[in-house]
Design an enzyme around this catalytic site. Sequence first.
Site, PDB file in Angstrom:
ATOM      1  N   GLU A  45      69.628  44.584  57.203  1.00 29.22           N
ATOM      2  CA  GLU A  45      68.891  43.741  56.268  1.00 29.22           C
ATOM      3  C   GLU A  45      68.394  44.552  55.058  1.00 29.22           C
ATOM      4  O   GLU A  45      68.490  44.092  53.930  1.00 29.22           O
ATOM      5  CB  GLU A  45      67.705  43.097  56.999  1.00 29.22           C
ATOM      6  CG  GLU A  45      66.899  42.115  56.165  1.00 29.22           C
ATOM      7  CD  GLU A  45      67.625  40.784  55.921  1.00 29.22           C
ATOM      8  OE1 GLU A  45      68.728  40.603  56.465  1.00 29.22           O
ATOM      9  OE2 GLU A  45      67.090  39.967  55.161  1.00 29.22           O
ATOM     10  N   ASP A  46      67.897  45.744  55.295  1.00 30.96           N
ATOM     11  CA  ASP A  46      67.174  46.454  54.239  1.00 30.96           C
ATOM     12  C   ASP A  46      67.853  47.700  53.691  1.00 30.96           C
ATOM     13  O   ASP A  46      67.337  48.330  52.778  1.00 30.96           O
ATOM     14  CB  ASP A  46      65.779  46.871  54.756  1.00 30.96           C
ATOM     15  CG  ASP A  46      64.915  45.663  55.069  1.00 30.96           C
ATOM     16  OD1 ASP A  46      65.198  44.582  54.521  1.00 30.96           O
ATOM     17  OD2 ASP A  46      63.966  45.792  55.862  1.00 30.96           O
TER      18      ASP A  46
END
Length: 715
Positions: free
Chosen positions: A76-77
């Site tokens: 996700e990051d």
Amino acid sequence: MLRQFELVERVKSYDPNADEEGLNRAYVFAVKMHGSQKRESGDPYFSHPVEVAGILTEYKLDYATIVTALLHDTVEDTAASYADIEGLFGKEVADLVEGVTKLSRIQTQSEHTKQAENFRKLVLAMSEDIRVLLIKLADRLHNMRTLHFCKKEEKRMRIAQETLDIYAPLAERLGMNKMKDELEDLAFKQLHPDAYQSIITRLKFLREKGGNLTNEIVEQLKKDISEAGLDAEVYGREKRPYSIWRKMNRQNIPFEQICDIMAFRIVVSNIADCYHALGIIHTKYPMIPGRYKDYISTPKSNGYQSLHTGVIGPFKQRIEVQIRTKEMHEVAELGVAAHWQYKQNMAPSVDGKQFRWMRELLDLLNNSTNSDEFLENTKISMYNDQIFCFTPKGDLIGLPKDATPVDFAYAIHSNVGDHCMGAKINGEIKPLRTVLQNGDQVEILQSKTQTPSPEWERFVVTAKAKAAVRRFIRNQKRIQFMELGRSLIQNLYKEEKQPWNDKEVEAVLPAFKQPTLDDLYVMMGEGIVLASDVFYKIHPEKRSTFQKVVNIFKRKQNTNKQEENDKNSLIKGLISGISLHYSRCCHPVPGDKIVGIVTTGKGVAIHRHDCPMLKKYASEPERWIDIDWNDSVSSDKVFPVRLLITVTNKPNTLATISTTVSKAQSNISHLFTVSKSSGFMELSMDVDVRNTQHLEDVMSALKNLDVVLSVKKEK
Ligand code: MN
């Protein structure tokens, strides 16, 4: 922050075979990928996944879970992809990371707490593997522990509310009370800081006033129990601020009146000792009525077991006492995770189907030593018959499986459904018959001129959408009849050279027992009321002898028409044009004694008079219609009848049967083998017949065959 070797040591302490090198690689990968990213606290970002992994070691979770916890935010990051993770850590870990990533993307986008139940179901439904949910809960716990660093008040409130509405109840459902308690207290502190503070202050005051009462009570209870010859551990604690607050709210009492703020746990070695200990407590201390609960004989649905009671304790204080075994205690604190250790040696399930986690949970429970006691756990509902989709505003709509955008539209509002012309699913235009998936975001495109299509009836699954489409089609018919009726009487006005005036028609409504003008037009359009009757009711002076004759003729024509209809219909006794169908439960055939049953929405169903399904309608005589076959009609219509025949299993048997049936001028529409043994076969066969006589012919032709042992009409 937990250091690398500490984490590895913790895992090794409960799983000596864990892949140490893999854990180290995951730790280093997380540190590298998150690089210089920072948390709002100022800590390096990677401290977060490390702490999440740390929390999960308290639950003694398996290697893949811990590795996933370390990697859970990388897709996700950071620049990491599914393929990277799969390449480095294998498919199991990659799938778990993907599961957590998917879950993290569905944030509660709206403020509606009434949707909490739907969100909980969505989260459950999306956690195909229960480990995904466990990681998500640990992730949330760490975020809650560090929530005070978050600078935006609004965000803090949203996360705390979401924790209280969604994640704490999920933890509870999984029986993870320790996690649930901490999540609740952290959320409570954020949402109601004043209440939280005043409860803390009050607790402190009581503690100081009463000296160290908790410890003294623990000592006394220990003494009571060991004097009776039992081996037990006794723990005392104050109740948690959130549970005190909830009690104050629920019972609407001020804090001063909450006196049983102390709770005690007695942990013994077996179930018999639980009841023994309970007896000791009840003998020594007056019990408070209504507080005794036996969750051992009747566990809570999440598997929780304990005896609960309330007594006036050694120092005349109201106290709560929970009595349980060590195993029960472990399950009460750790829930589902407590069973994890049993699973270590099981082969991982490979079918990627949804709700695998649920089955794994079942496996876990079945393989645990106390399977009977924990089977209650299976009540954690499976939502595999439901899906949940978002509106563009973030509201969640729960729908049955296989629902389509049309169902979704009707679930929002019947107006939205009626004017639905298309749908965007996750931003892309898709056909209206597309089957929706969990978590889809659905935007309904509407047009004022759009109306429901009869086509929709074939793919919608919700009752609401089905009913709306049918209602629309019915209304359409009504409108057509209404227009026809109106034009019929307008024509009469024209012929009789009268100025058209609907006020006049309205005046005679009572004579035709119709509530509105439209209803009367419909009756005329359908031919139930004659337009001429209405007209001459209004203008009796126009009714000439000639007209009367015409009128009678018209009426006669009309009744002739009715008879004509009857003549052509296979069934006598029904109003012409009414829709009928032959029920599939008893396969009526001309010649059988039959009855008609008025069904909702499907016209009249024809059943054989001895059909067992008729019992259902025994109490509704108004639905029964007296009907019979119309013998004077010769029709080529055929009716399927199911026969059960037993034949000898020889070559050519089937060919012989099929020739015989076709010689009897019938046709086999369906055939399958019911059973087969060395010499015989039982066949189920659908044949098309015109009437009972024809059926007799077919059956006796079959019976006459050498290969056929018996022929029966299947009931
Ligand atoms: Mn996270």
